[in-house]
Design an enzyme around this catalytic site. Structure first.
Site, mmCIF file in Angstrom:
data_model
loop_
_atom_site.group_PDB
_atom_site.id
_atom_site.type_symbol
_atom_site.label_atom_id
_atom_site.label_comp_id
_atom_site.label_asym_id
_atom_site.label_seq_id
_atom_site.Cartn_x
_atom_site.Cartn_y
_atom_site.Cartn_z
ATOM 1 N N GLY A 20 6.071 -25.933 -25.399
ATOM 2 C CA GLY A 20 5.361 -25.874 -26.668
ATOM 3 C C GLY A 20 3.968 -26.470 -26.666
ATOM 4 C CG ASN A 22 -0.169 -22.024 -25.503
ATOM 5 O OD1 ASN A 22 -1.384 -21.911 -25.607
ATOM 6 N ND2 ASN A 22 0.466 -21.819 -24.348
ATOM 7 C CG ASN A 112 2.710 -12.810 -25.807
ATOM 8 O OD1 ASN A 112 3.186 -13.941 -25.922
ATOM 9 N ND2 ASN A 112 2.775 -12.133 -24.672
ATOM 10 C CG HIS A 114 0.929 -12.303 -20.013
ATOM 11 N ND1 HIS A 114 2.296 -12.418 -19.878
ATOM 12 C CD2 HIS A 114 0.460 -11.859 -18.823
ATOM 13 C CE1 HIS A 114 2.635 -12.066 -18.651
ATOM 14 N NE2 HIS A 114 1.546 -11.720 -17.995
HETATM 15 C C1 GRF Z 1 2.275 -20.346 -21.173
HETATM 16 O O1 GRF Z 1 1.672 -20.265 -19.917
HETATM 17 C C2 GRF Z 1 2.345 -18.981 -21.806
HETATM 18 O O2 GRF Z 1 1.241 -18.182 -21.543
HETATM 19 C C3 GRF Z 1 3.553 -18.418 -21.125
HETATM 20 O O3 GRF Z 1 4.465 -19.501 -21.089
HETATM 21 C C4 GRF Z 1 3.741 -20.729 -21.074
HETATM 22 C C5 GRF Z 1 4.212 -21.525 -22.239
HETATM 23 O O4 GRF Z 1 3.699 -22.822 -22.228
HETATM 24 N N1 GRF Z 1 4.019 -17.221 -21.760
HETATM 25 P P1 GRF Z 1 3.903 -23.778 -23.487
HETATM 26 O O5 GRF Z 1 5.390 -23.743 -23.858
HETATM 27 O O6 GRF Z 1 3.046 -23.305 -24.609
HETATM 28 O O7 GRF Z 1 3.504 -25.146 -23.000
#
Ligand code: GRF
Length: 194
Positions: A20, A22, A112, A114
């Site tokens: 989490g 992000n 999303n 990626h």
């Molecule tokens: C990120 O690299 C995102 O792009 C990918 O999974 C990871 C998630 O990281 N899909 P976080 O849970 O936000 O730390």
């Protein structure tokens, strides 16, 4: 999509499955004056996701949806999004695939992030594959979600050089930093271009 008039009007749900970082970053962003979004809801496909702690810390409503019984769970989830008047769904490390029906109901309102320069390296293990293919650059992409995996319209991308000492985990860290810069910019981009 709704126009942004300078007050936080875009009710947003963030979907997570893991760490989490992000999510944490989007919450911080949502507190800025310039942010068009307010995060009302966090959905996790995993009851043990560390990211849920950020939702708790900031007092954001959170719900677990394992989506194992897909259509039944998705219908319940759609009901909750509707009840909360959610206008934007941000997938952030969300590891479940949503159905065509779900995506169609949120067409143009579900995005999303990626960790690759799409259309290259859709799916999992992006960093390992980029290194194995001796790519000079990699990066991250924020895109609208369509029913094909990692294939919807690209909103923004950011790239970074791969150097010869990069391992998949070093690269993942490097790219994650870029992600934290890119996701808020992509959201700003969506609402300022209307
Ligand atoms: C990120 O690299 C995102 O792009 C990918 O999974 C990871 C998630 O990281 N899909 P976080 O849970 O936000 O730390």
């Amino acid at each position: 999509m709704k126009k942004f008039h300078g007050s936080k009007t875009i009710k947003t749900a963030v979907f997570i499955s893991g760490k989490g970082s992000n999510l944490k970053n989007l919450i911080k962003f949502s507190f800025l004056k310039k942010s068009p979004v307010i995060i009302n809801l966090v959905i996790s496909s995993n009851s043990k996701a560390k990211g849920l702690n950020f939702a708790k810390k900031f007092n954001i409503e959170r719900k677990i949806f394992t989506l194992n019984k897909k259509s039944k769970d998705e219908n319940r989830l759609l009901g909750i999004l509707k009840k909360n008047n959610i206008e934007l769904v941000c997938l952030a490390g969300f590891m479940k695939i949503l159905s065509k029906n779900f995506i169609n109901k949120f067409r143009g309102k579900i995005i999303n992030i990626h960790p690759s320069l799409l259309p290259k390296y859709k799916g999992l293990n992006t960093h390992k594959r980029a290194i194995a293919n001796r790519e000079k650059f990699t990066g991250c992409t924020v895109h609208f979600v369509s029913s094909k995996l990692d294939s919807g319209k690209i909103i923004l991308q950011k790239k970074v050089k791969i150097n010869k000492f990069d391992t998949p985990s070093k690269l993942a860290k490097k790219v994650l930093k870029l992600e934290h810069d890119l996701y808020p910019k992509a959201i700003m981009n969506i609402y300022s271009n209307l």
